[in-house]
Scaffold this motif. Structure first.
Motif, PDB file in Angstrom:
ATOM      1  N   UNK A  79      -6.404  -5.319   2.950  1.00 41.50           N
ATOM      2  CA  UNK A  79      -6.040  -6.142   1.811  1.00 41.50           C
ATOM      3  C   UNK A  79      -5.634  -5.301   0.607  1.00 41.50           C
ATOM      4  N   UNK A  80      -6.324  -4.201   0.392  1.00 36.84           N
ATOM      5  CA  UNK A  80      -6.046  -3.367  -0.770  1.00 36.84           C
ATOM      6  C   UNK A  80      -4.718  -2.626  -0.635  1.00 36.84           C
ATOM      7  N   UNK A  81      -4.250  -2.418   0.553  1.00 36.58           N
ATOM      8  CA  UNK A  81      -2.972  -1.732   0.764  1.00 36.58           C
ATOM      9  C   UNK A  81      -1.789  -2.665   0.524  1.00 36.58           C
ATOM     10  N   UNK A  82      -1.945  -3.950   0.794  1.00 36.60           N
ATOM     11  CA  UNK A  82      -0.832  -4.882   0.615  1.00 36.60           C
ATOM     12  C   UNK A  82      -0.691  -5.346  -0.824  1.00 36.60           C
ATOM     13  N   UNK A  83      -1.760  -5.308  -1.596  1.00 35.32           N
ATOM     14  CA  UNK A  83      -1.683  -5.769  -2.992  1.00 35.32           C
ATOM     15  C   UNK A  83      -0.701  -4.946  -3.817  1.00 35.32           C
ATOM     16  N   UNK A  84      -0.735  -3.610  -3.777  1.00 38.66           N
ATOM     17  CA  UNK A  84       0.256  -2.846  -4.557  1.00 38.66           C
ATOM     18  C   UNK A  84       1.687  -3.078  -4.068  1.00 38.66           C
ATOM     19  N   UNK A  85       1.876  -3.306  -2.788  1.00 34.28           N
ATOM     20  CA  UNK A  85       3.219  -3.554  -2.267  1.00 34.28           C
ATOM     21  C   UNK A  85       3.745  -4.884  -2.801  1.00 34.28           C
ATOM     22  N   UNK A  86       2.905  -5.901  -2.797  1.00 41.69           N
ATOM     23  CA  UNK A  86       3.325  -7.214  -3.301  1.00 41.69           C
ATOM     24  C   UNK A  86       3.581  -7.133  -4.800  1.00 41.69           C
ATOM     25  N   UNK A  87       2.700  -6.489  -5.544  1.00 42.28           N
ATOM     26  CA  UNK A  87       2.874  -6.351  -6.991  1.00 42.28           C
ATOM     27  C   UNK A  87       4.143  -5.561  -7.308  1.00 42.28           C
ATOM     28  N   UNK A  88       4.389  -4.490  -6.569  1.00 43.12           N
ATOM     29  CA  UNK A  88       5.602  -3.701  -6.788  1.00 43.12           C
ATOM     30  C   UNK A  88       6.862  -4.481  -6.500  1.00 43.12           C
TER      31      UNK A  88
END
Length: 168
Positions: free
Chosen positions: A2-11
């Protein structure tokens, strides 16, 4: 995971929000105050010589106290606000300026060419994290450096006026 996909979505959200179609001059879009350049002061009221000779009122039309900024600018620059008549003294200048022909739709063609140029130059210009004025960035390659031009003319022997020191 979950923590790896959050920065990708935010970016990706930030990247897509930066791709909006913004004008070149967007210095302060949060401004809610009135535009001071839209206020046009009227001429002072003057008592007429004869009240019987006053013109008929024109509701919704122009008034004797209304200003005409374009005509005032022409007069301030030494021209005549009468129209597009070319003074006799300027005939040689107009002839020399139009010796290679005059394009009738120059404003429209320049606007079209400028829109194409801004579209080509603006492919990556819309990706900005902070609001900036992109006008200078867009036309940076077309700008002249006054110090370089002055130096080139002086080297060619053309008399030039004094220039301000560099950096001012």
């Amino acid at each position: 995971m979950r923590f790896a996909t959050a920065p990708i979505i935010l970016g990706s959200v930030l990247l897509l929000s930066a791709c909006g179609n913004k004008p070149l001059h967007d210095l302060d879009a949060r401004r809610n105050s009135p535009d001071e350049f839209l206020v046009l002061p009227s001429k002072p009221l003057v008592e007429p010589a004869s009240y019987a000779a006053l013109p008929e009122p024109t509701p919704g039309g122009s008034n004797r106290t209304d200003r005409d900024p374009k005509a005032e600018a022409v007069v301030a620059l030494g021209g005549r606000p009468s129209g597009t008549d070319i003074p006799a003294g300027d005939g040689a200048l107009v002839t020399a300026a139009s010796r290679y022909g005059v394009q009738g739709d120059i404003r429209e063609s320049l606007a079209t060419e400028d829109a194409k140029y801004r579209k080509r130059a603006g492919i990556l210009a819309n990706i900005k994290l902070f609001p900036v004025d992109r006008y200078a960035e867009t036309y940076e390659r077309q700008a002249l450096d006054p110090q370089d031009v002055s130096t080139a003319y002086r080297r060619a022997g053309v008399p030039t006026p004094s220039s301000p020191p560099e950096g001012e």
